[in-house]
Design an enzyme around this catalytic site. Structure first.
Site, PDB file in Angstrom:
ATOM      1  CD  GLU A 115      -3.114  -0.753   0.093  1.00  0.00           C
ATOM      2  OE1 GLU A 115      -3.117   0.335  -0.712  1.00  0.00           O
ATOM      3  OE2 GLU A 115      -3.975  -1.687   0.055  1.00  0.00           O
TER       4      GLU A 115
ATOM      5  NE  ARG B 180      -3.669   3.129  -0.778  1.00  0.00           N
ATOM      6  CZ  ARG B 180      -5.086   3.086  -0.481  1.00  0.00           C
ATOM      7  NH1 ARG B 180      -5.773   4.220   0.003  1.00  0.00           N
ATOM      8  NH2 ARG B 180      -5.741   1.766  -0.417  1.00  0.00           N
TER       9      ARG B 180
ATOM     10  CG  ASP C   3      -5.599  -7.073  -8.200  1.00  0.00           C
ATOM     11  OD1 ASP C   3      -4.784  -7.207  -7.297  1.00  0.00           O
ATOM     12  OD2 ASP C   3      -6.722  -6.301  -7.804  1.00  0.00           O
TER      13      ASP C   3
ATOM     14  CD  GLU D  72      -9.853  -1.081  -9.194  1.00  0.00           C
ATOM     15  OE1 GLU D  72     -10.985  -0.751  -8.884  1.00  0.00           O
ATOM     16  OE2 GLU D  72      -9.033  -1.193  -8.464  1.00  0.00           O
TER      17      GLU D  72
HETATM   18  C1  DMJ Z   1      -5.836   0.823  -5.400  1.00  0.00           C
HETATM   19  O1  DMJ Z   1      -5.412   0.877  -4.313  1.00  0.00           O
HETATM   20  C2  DMJ Z   1      -4.997   0.006  -6.441  1.00  0.00           C
HETATM   21  O2  DMJ Z   1      -5.545   0.247  -7.579  1.00  0.00           O
HETATM   22  C3  DMJ Z   1      -4.789  -1.349  -6.106  1.00  0.00           C
HETATM   23  O3  DMJ Z   1      -4.088  -1.971  -7.074  1.00  0.00           O
HETATM   24  C4  DMJ Z   1      -6.358  -1.893  -5.999  1.00  0.00           C
HETATM   25  N1  DMJ Z   1      -7.024  -1.414  -5.026  1.00  0.00           N
HETATM   26  C5  DMJ Z   1      -7.273   0.068  -5.157  1.00  0.00           C
HETATM   27  C6  DMJ Z   1      -8.401   0.748  -5.908  1.00  0.00           C
HETATM   28  O4  DMJ Z   1      -9.363  -0.082  -5.863  1.00  0.00           O
END
Ligand code: DMJ
Length: 460
Positions: free
Chosen positions: A123, A127, A250, A366
């Site tokens: 995270e 971010r 993902d 997404e």
């Molecule tokens: C974000 O923090 C990123 O896109 C991550 O890969 C997946 N989840 C969230 C948004 O949904």
């Protein structure tokens, strides 16, 4: 459904403009499209500002705004300026100069990572490190690069496992690690940020660590080429063999493709080619003429759960970027259907009958992100119309007095006191960039990290 359609005015008109021209309308299609896009861009910017001003009013200097109680939330008890860092490049791209300058000053003056807290390597990388690096590429403020380098140095101990795959948590002050059972997404989503830092500083160690981790994971794929959802980074043993493209896996796939595109590294191309072929072969399913991706056992490839959700909706973007445009468009149609079905998308559905598996909506981007890619690759105005639908339904369902709130359920539309920083970084950015002129950001010259932070491409 009726209510949603009544919210769709301007951009949908674009579809009918050629007919209007035939009827003697003097306005050119291009000029009318530009005006409609400009109007829409202004609306998106206004809503972004509304949220940002509420963040400033009730949560300034903290990680996130709580939009119902009008207070704030710090992930680890002490603020890391999560929202200011995540939101910064969106402000720059939107041309919000005053806000961006104020934000830059806050980051320069008060952000420090010398804190005794155990943070999520994944995270904080996507971010914070991603936000600082893209911010630096936009503003050339050396302090951003210093902060990014300091942060990366504090995160690096996470990679000191027997396999080279990172632990989930690392203490920013002591380097102590924890969380040996991890997943492909958390293990494989550091290459873009650490690789960019290597390029910017000339120090290869960052990229080397990230790549080693990805290769270690890729080498543990099953004989049919799939990965599972949980693995022990010390022993290298799979703990959960369920394979899918949803949360937890993902962005591992996303970064295989994007590391190749960003750095021109052929090893990543090979890993992507092998992986996407297996995903398309075993997880893709056609149901009632629609394309979906389900969950299967990584060793047998037999689909055992027909689930798809808000997180899976990143995949059309990757398919399009990877050159599979037709498949991307097909899947995007399914994603759009999932969004509209309940007026806004739930976290997860069973696609055989569109029933809900997980009913929440946490302001995720997404679906909107993939729509942006599809528009960029096809220039089909249908995707502009959809962007407007996403925007209108998002605002209609999630806007509250002091920002935008997550939904406990897309059926009841009950609000939750939570506004994730990725709403600023991703949801608003992709809504805006879909209609912004190419001069705002050249799609072909950047690769977005998984948190929508654009990084300059080093390869064709
Ligand atoms: C974000 O923090 C990123 O896109 C991550 O890969 C997946 N989840 C969230 C948004 O949904």
């Amino acid at each position: 459904m009726k209510r949603i359609l009544s919210l769709l005015p301007n951009l949908r008109l674009i579809l009918f403009l050629p007919a209007l021209l035939v009827l003697g309308e003097f306005l050119s299609v291009a000029a009318a499209q530009t005006t409609a896009k400009q109007d829409y861009a202004d609306k998106v910017r206004r809503e972004f500002l509304f949220a940002w001003n509420n963040y400033k009013k009730y949560a300034w200097g903290h990680d996130e705004l709580k939009p119902l109680s009008k207070t704030y939330f710090d992930w680890y008890g002490k603020s890391l300026l999560m929202t200011p860092v995540d939101a910064y490049d969106t402000m720059v791209l939107m041309g919000l100069k005053k806000e961006a300058q104020e934000d830059e000053r806050l980051i320069d003056d008060s952000l420090t990572f010398d804190k005794d807290i155990a943070v999520s390597n994944f995270e904080i990388t996507i971010r914070m490190l991603g936000g600082l690096l893209s911010g630096y590429e936009l503003n050339h403020d050396k302090r951003f690069l210093e902060l990014a380098t300091d942060l990366a140095n504090r995160l690096l101990p996470a990679f000191n496992s027997a396999t080279g795959m990172p632990y989930r948590f690392v203490n920013l002050k002591t380097g102590k690690v924890s969380g040996a059972v991890s997943n492909p997404a958390e293990i494989g989503t550091e290459t873009l940020e650490l690789g960019t830092l290597s390029k910017l500083t000339g120090n290869p160690v960052y990229f080397e660590k990230a790549k080693k981790a990805v290769v270690a994971l890729f080498n543990r794929r099953s004989t049919i080429g799939l990965v599972g959802s949980a693995i022990n980074v010390e022993t290298g043993e799979w703990v959960n063999t369920e394979s899918h493209i949803s949360g937890g896996i993902d962005s591992y796939y996303e970064y295989l493709l994007k590391a190749w595109k960003l750095f021109g590294d052929k090893d990543f191309k090979n890993m992507w080619d092998v992986s996407v072929a297996a995903v398309n072969k075993y997880l893709a399913q056609e149901v009632n003429g629609e394309l979906w991706y389900g969950h299967a056992n990584m060793d047998t490839g037999v689909v055992n759960r027909t689930y798809f959700g808000a997180l899976d909706a990143f995949f059309p973007a990757e398919l399009a970027l990877g050159g599979e445009l037709k498949r991307a468009e097909e899947l995007e149609n399914s994603c759009y259907k999932m969004w509209l079905y309940y007026g806004i998308e739930p976290e997860q559905i069973n696609y055989t009958n569109m029933s809900i598996v997980d009913s929440g909506y946490v302001l995720r981007p997404e679906n909107i992100e993939s729509n942006y890619y599809l528009y960029k690759f096809t220039r089909d105005p249908e995707y502009l119309c959809r962007a407007e639908t996403y925007f209108n339904t998002f605002v209609y369902n999630c806007k509250v007095k002091a920002g935008f709130a997550s939904l406990e359920s897309v059926i009841t539309k009950k609000h939750v006191d939570d506004m994730e920083s990725f709403m600023f970084a991703e949801t608003f950015k992709y809504l805006y960039l879909t209609v912004a002129p190419d001069s705002v950001l050249d799609f072909n010259k950047v690769i977005f990290n998984t948190e929508a932070h654009p990084l300059e491409r080093y390869a064709d």
